[in-house]
Write a protein that holds these residues in place. Structure first.
Motif, PDB file in Angstrom:
ATOM      1  N   MET A 255       0.849  -1.201   0.000  1.00 42.79           N
ATOM      2  CA  MET A 255       0.000   0.000   0.000  1.00 42.79           C
ATOM      3  C   MET A 255       0.883   1.249   0.000  1.00 42.79           C
ATOM      4  O   MET A 255       1.773   1.398   0.839  1.00 42.79           O
ATOM      5  CB  MET A 255      -0.917   0.005   1.233  1.00 42.79           C
ATOM      6  N   GLY A 256       0.652   2.123  -0.990  1.00 42.81           N
ATOM      7  CA  GLY A 256       1.443   3.328  -1.101  1.00 42.81           C
ATOM      8  C   GLY A 256       1.038   4.385  -0.081  1.00 42.81           C
ATOM      9  O   GLY A 256       0.148   4.191   0.758  1.00 42.81           O
ATOM     10  N   VAL A 257       1.707   5.537  -0.182  1.00 38.06           N
ATOM     11  CA  VAL A 257       1.440   6.641   0.750  1.00 38.06           C
ATOM     12  C   VAL A 257       0.002   7.125   0.600  1.00 38.06           C
ATOM     13  O   VAL A 257      -0.690   7.384   1.592  1.00 38.06           O
ATOM     14  CB  VAL A 257       2.432   7.805   0.506  1.00 38.06           C
ATOM     15  N   TRP A 258      -0.470   7.231  -0.667  1.00 38.32           N
ATOM     16  CA  TRP A 258      -1.842   7.689  -0.910  1.00 38.32           C
ATOM     17  C   TRP A 258      -2.857   6.715  -0.341  1.00 38.32           C
ATOM     18  O   TRP A 258      -3.856   7.113   0.268  1.00 38.32           O
ATOM     19  CB  TRP A 258      -2.055   7.887  -2.403  1.00 38.32           C
ATOM     20  N   GLY A 259      -2.602   5.428  -0.522  1.00 42.56           N
ATOM     21  CA  GLY A 259      -3.508   4.412   0.021  1.00 42.56           C
ATOM     22  C   GLY A 259      -3.537   4.449   1.539  1.00 42.56           C
ATOM     23  O   GLY A 259      -4.612   4.297   2.150  1.00 42.56           O
ATOM     24  N   LYS A 260      -2.366   4.643   2.149  1.00 40.29           N
ATOM     25  CA  LYS A 260      -2.326   4.730   3.612  1.00 40.29           C
ATOM     26  C   LYS A 260      -3.079   5.975   4.104  1.00 40.29           C
ATOM     27  O   LYS A 260      -3.751   5.943   5.135  1.00 40.29           O
ATOM     28  CB  LYS A 260      -0.877   4.782   4.091  1.00 40.29           C
ATOM     29  N   PHE A 261      -2.957   7.060   3.320  1.00 38.22           N
ATOM     30  CA  PHE A 261      -3.679   8.285   3.705  1.00 38.22           C
ATOM     31  C   PHE A 261      -5.190   8.060   3.661  1.00 38.22           C
ATOM     32  O   PHE A 261      -5.913   8.470   4.580  1.00 38.22           O
ATOM     33  CB  PHE A 261      -3.283   9.420   2.759  1.00 38.22           C
ATOM     34  N   LEU A 262      -5.667   7.407   2.595  1.00 41.94           N
ATOM     35  CA  LEU A 262      -7.101   7.158   2.475  1.00 41.94           C
ATOM     36  C   LEU A 262      -7.588   6.187   3.547  1.00 41.94           C
ATOM     37  O   LEU A 262      -8.736   6.281   4.003  1.00 41.94           O
ATOM     38  CB  LEU A 262      -7.433   6.611   1.084  1.00 41.94           C
TER      39      LEU A 262
END
Length: 350
Positions: free
Chosen positions: A1-8
């Motif tokens: 999971m990328g940074v954007w996925g972790k943010f969401l």
């Protein structure tokens, strides 16, 4: 999971960012704040009134909304053509009463003025009052702009309420798609906002109307002059928690003193004590059971800060906004018997 996925996936962080974005956008639109607040207040009050009427009379919601706005237009026309000239005359007379009392007080009045002057000379009350008067004069001089804002708010709230089903279905289209998370978080804050800010404003209006009616009846019994002007002042000041009572009591006491002496001042103080005891022990427990009660110290601090941030509007919307923030932060969650936003939508669709 990328940074954007972790943010969401991090809901708390995501909602904090969304809330900051909304606050920033509102800051950029601060020149339209009066229009936004008035439109929301009118819309919320009309929808609440429509829901209340439909509980007892099963008629189409658009018909109720149309009748309500026609009544508002009729009342405004009657007020402008008949009561507005009286309001100007009575306000001018009331100001003359106050100026005459200050410039040519009696012996007792002079002693009272000296005592009050000595008591507050070293405090910050004078600075606050001067600031408030300056802001009030600023808004009075821009009455034309406020009048246009008032009319535009009525028009916008009318179209919102009359087309609420289309508004609901169109708005739901934002809750799907790749950016649905952003609008879902906005919807989350909208629910909180209606359940706190809207309910507190609605309750303040109900209490202000009750206070105005009871106080006006008592002032009429005392045969006080400038009754209509005083009634309008009482209504506006009743929208300001705690401080409004003190502010409205000053001109009433001075006019009462000029009419009936110290005896009338005592009558007015007793009247205010009784009416606001009714508010504290009868209306508040019944109407504000869903509202976070604040200590008086916090109330004044919030009023000072909100007046600095929002001007005169801050005195009215400061407490509801602070209550909304307490709910968002989880400090003092507002728990209602049902979800007002969903409840209103369901009833208006039926």
């Amino acid at each position: 999971m990328g940074v954007w996925g972790k943010f969401l996936a991090n809901i708390k962080l995501r909602r904090t960012v969304v809330l900051l974005v909304v606050i920033f956008v509102l800051y950029l639109m601060r020149s339209m704040m009066s229009l936004i607040l008035l439109t929301f207040i009118f819309t919320f009050l009309v929808i609440s009134l429509t829901t209340f009427i439909r509980k007892h009379i099963k008629i189409p919601a658009p018909m109720i909304v149309t009748i309500v706005y026609l009544l508002i237009i009729g009342i405004l026309y009657f007020a402008i053509t008949f009561y507005l000239p009286k309001l100007f005359v009575q306000t001018e007379a009331m100001v003359r009463y106050l100026v005459r009392f200050y410039q040519q007080p009696s012996v007792d009045g002079n002693a009272i003025l000296k005592y009050v002057s000595n008591m507050i000379s070293d405090s910050t009350i004078v600075a606050q009052m001067k600031n408030g008067v300056t802001l009030l004069l600023k808004y009075v001089t821009s009455v034309g702009t406020m009048g246009i804002t008032f009319v535009l708010s009525l028009i916008l709230s009318f179209f919102f309420t009359i087309e609420r089903n289309r508004m609901s279905s169109f708005s739901k289209s934002f809750l799907s798609g790749p950016n649905a998370w952003f609008f879902q978080d906005i919807y989350f804050f909208a629910e909180k906002f209606v359940n706190t800010f809207g309910i507190v404003i609605e309750t303040q209006f109900i209490i202000a109307i009750v206070n105005t009616v009871l106080t006006t009846i008592c002032l009429a019994i005392l045969q006080m002059p400038q009754l209509f002007s005083l009634s309008l002042l009482i209504f506006v000041m009743s929208l300001i928690p705690v401080a409004g009572v003190i502010i409205s009591a000053i001109p009433m006491s001075i006019i009462g003193y000029s009419v009936g002496g110290v005896r009338y001042v005592v009558y007015i103080v007793i009247m205010l004590f009784v009416i606001h005891s009714i508010e504290a022990y009868v209306l508040n427990p019944k109407l504000m059971s869903n509202k976070t009660e604040l200590p008086i110290f916090y109330t004044f601090v919030v009023l000072f800060i909100s007046e600095e941030l929002f001007g005169v509007w801050g005195l009215i919307v400061g407490i509801p906004i602070f209550t909304f923030l307490l709910d968002i932060l989880g400090v003092k969650p507002i728990r209602t018997h049902n979800n007002r936003l969903k409840n209103i939508k369901e009833k208006l669709k039926s």
